[in-house]
Design a protein around this motif. Structure first.
Motif, short mmCIF file in Angstrom:
data_model
loop_
_atom_site.label_atom_id
_atom_site.label_comp_id
_atom_site.label_asym_id
_atom_site.label_seq_id
_atom_site.Cartn_x
_atom_site.Cartn_y
_atom_site.Cartn_z
N LEU A 1 0.82 -1.20 0.00
CA LEU A 1 0.00 0.00 0.00
C LEU A 1 0.87 1.26 0.00
N VAL A 2 1.95 1.24 0.77
CA VAL A 2 2.85 2.40 0.82
C VAL A 2 3.44 2.69 -0.56
N ILE A 3 3.98 1.66 -1.20
CA ILE A 3 4.63 1.89 -2.49
C ILE A 3 3.60 2.23 -3.57
N SER A 4 2.39 1.71 -3.44
CA SER A 4 1.33 2.07 -4.38
C SER A 4 1.05 3.56 -4.33
N GLU A 5 0.94 4.10 -3.12
CA GLU A 5 0.64 5.52 -2.97
C GLU A 5 1.82 6.37 -3.43
N LEU A 6 3.03 5.94 -3.15
CA LEU A 6 4.21 6.70 -3.57
C LEU A 6 4.30 6.77 -5.08
N LEU A 7 4.02 5.66 -5.75
CA LEU A 7 4.11 5.60 -7.20
C LEU A 7 2.91 6.21 -7.91
N GLY A 8 1.75 6.10 -7.27
CA GLY A 8 0.52 6.47 -7.95
C GLY A 8 -0.14 5.30 -8.62
N VAL A 9 0.15 4.09 -8.12
CA VAL A 9 -0.46 2.86 -8.63
C VAL A 9 -1.67 2.53 -7.76
N PRO A 10 -2.85 2.33 -8.33
CA PRO A 10 -4.04 2.05 -7.51
C PRO A 10 -3.86 0.77 -6.68
N PHE A 11 -4.08 0.88 -5.38
CA PHE A 11 -3.95 -0.31 -4.54
C PHE A 11 -5.03 -1.33 -4.87
N THR A 12 -6.10 -0.87 -5.49
CA THR A 12 -7.14 -1.82 -5.91
C THR A 12 -6.60 -2.82 -6.94
N ASP A 13 -5.44 -2.49 -7.53
CA ASP A 13 -4.81 -3.39 -8.50
C ASP A 13 -3.77 -4.30 -7.84
N HIS A 14 -3.72 -4.32 -6.50
CA HIS A 14 -2.61 -5.01 -5.85
C HIS A 14 -2.60 -6.51 -6.12
N ASP A 15 -3.78 -7.12 -6.26
CA ASP A 15 -3.78 -8.56 -6.58
C ASP A 15 -3.09 -8.81 -7.92
#
Length: 415
Positions: free
Chosen positions: A161-175
């Motif tokens: 979640l941290v790296i998603s927010e830093l990059l701008g990658v939606p955490f909803t795509d984490h799977d």
């Protein structure tokens, strides 16, 4: 003094395959200790092509990491572990050079673009948000079913979640990106599977880049696009995708593994968990010792000799492949006395090479340390009775992946 041409081979030294079999989950292959002592620069069998060299001693590895004569530009990151499944042309199309696979001046240009996202000021701004993410997942751990798998409930989702927010990658795509990360780091994929995963990751990231171009926010992707808009020659979309892929994978995978292993090391006998709870000032030392003791890059970094050089008396010819074995260096008794013992009181721990050294030193080291510090400090406070729910010597690890870590970590506790 460097040699300008290859000397006669040492007929007593027959090239060997890279030692990979661990006697226990957190032990190194025994052969590495022998090589470090008897043959610190050993001839190494590669699954494809001619043999190269394996460097295992701390001082040699450290010096080599900073030596510009050893280049990082190579088509295959892990050619010392498995035969290359993708051609150099295919690799260049699917993933151009990034911070791992480039030399100056490209490396200098790309690193400068990304470095601004990992400043001390940026880390300070992130701290409250990281703490909120930690608290949220520890709340879920406290109220969820037990025993719980610490890897899937806390250690993996927090840095994701941290790296998603830093990059701008939606955490909803984490799977999706965690699945792709697993596929790209796995060493047992077929050529077709690997090509499919690489193409999907690139298409996914290029889609994000196009979306951010029209709807920028305060994140790394938007920052790179802003730099590109000011000077279209400074970075291409393909290079942005490659940079984001590297930060995305390294930013969550390595930190997640370090977090889970740190907890395992503190909970296994003699249960240092209680000691560190009573002395929270030891948390930073625990983090550094974990990084040294359980080096994430379990097979070493591959370099290519750009010109002749000598390492520990061994001539290396131009074009030779050289593997710098970080885990073996981090267990070198000449640098770390009693290196196979996990010791948070060790004074020399901070000199470990887990984040590299020299121009390729990991940009995200302070972010990883910050996440681990907040996670461990909060867990020690909130879960004083945390305990392992399985035999520590039987905890499953990732055996066929580039990054060493725990597949699961069952834990239990009383509230």
């Amino acid at each position: 003094m460097d040699s300008t041409h290859r000397t006669s081979p040492d007929t007593t030294s027959v090239p060997i395959p890279l030692p990979v079999d661990r006697p226990a989950p957190l032990d190194l292959p025994a052969e590495l200790e022998r090589l470090r002592t008897e043959l610190p620069v050993a001839p190494l069998v590669f699954p494809d092509g001619p043999p190269g060299w394996l460097v295992t001693r701390y001082q040699d590895v450290r010096a080599a990491l900073a030596d510009p004569r050893l280049g990082a530009r190579r088509p295959h990151l892990n050619a010392h572990v498995r035969a290359s499944l993708v051609t150099a042309t295919e690799m260049a199309a699917l993933r151009p050079s990034d911070l791992l696979t480039s030399d100056p001046p490209d490396h200098t240009r790309l690193r400068r673009l990304v470095a601004g996202q990992f400043t001390a000021r940026r880390m300070n701004r992130l701290t409250p948000r990281i703490q909120a993410i930690v608290d949220q997942h520890l709340d879920a751990l406290a109220t969820g079913p037990r025993p719980a798998d610490l890897v899937t409930t806390v250690a993996l989702p927090v840095p994701s979640l941290v790296i998603s927010e830093l990059l701008g990658v939606p955490f909803t795509d984490h799977d999706r990106y965690q699945r792709l990360t697993t596929e790209l780091l796995s060493l047992d994929r077929t050529r077709e599977q690997l090509l499919t995963s690489k193409a999907e990751m690139k298409d996914y990231l290029l889609g994000l880049i196009n979306a951010k171009r029209t709807r920028p926010t305060d994140d790394l992707i938007s920052g790179l696009l802003h730099a590109q808009a000011n000077d279209p020659t400074v970075v291409t979309d393909d290079e942005i995708a490659a940079l984001v892929q590297l930060v995305l994978i390294a930013g969550h995978e390595t930190t997640a593994n370090a977090a889970a292993i740190a907890v395992l090391l503190l909970l296994r006998p003699p249960r240092l968990w209680d000691t560190v709870r009573q002395r929270p000032e030891l948390v930073d030392a625990v983090i550094e010792e974990t990084l040294r003791y359980a080096t994430a890059n379990q097979f070493g970094l591959l370099r290519i000799a750009r010109e002749p050089l000598t390492i520990a008396g061994q001539p290396i010819a131009t074009g030779d492949r050289v593997v710098l074995h970080l885990p073996a260096a981090n267990r070198d008794p000449d640098q770390f006395p009693n290196p196979d013992h996990f010791d948070p009181h060790r004074r020399s721990t901070a000199k470990h090479l887990s984040f590299g050294h020299g121009p390729h030193h990991c940009l995200g080291d302070q972010l990883a340390r910050l996440e681990l510090r907040l996670l461990l400090t909060t867990m020690l406070h909130r879960f004083p009775t945390l305990r392992l729910a399985s035999d520590p010597d039987q905890v499953p690890t990732h055996r066929h992946r580039v990054v060493h870590g725990l597949a699961h970590l069952p834990v239990d506790f009383t509230l």
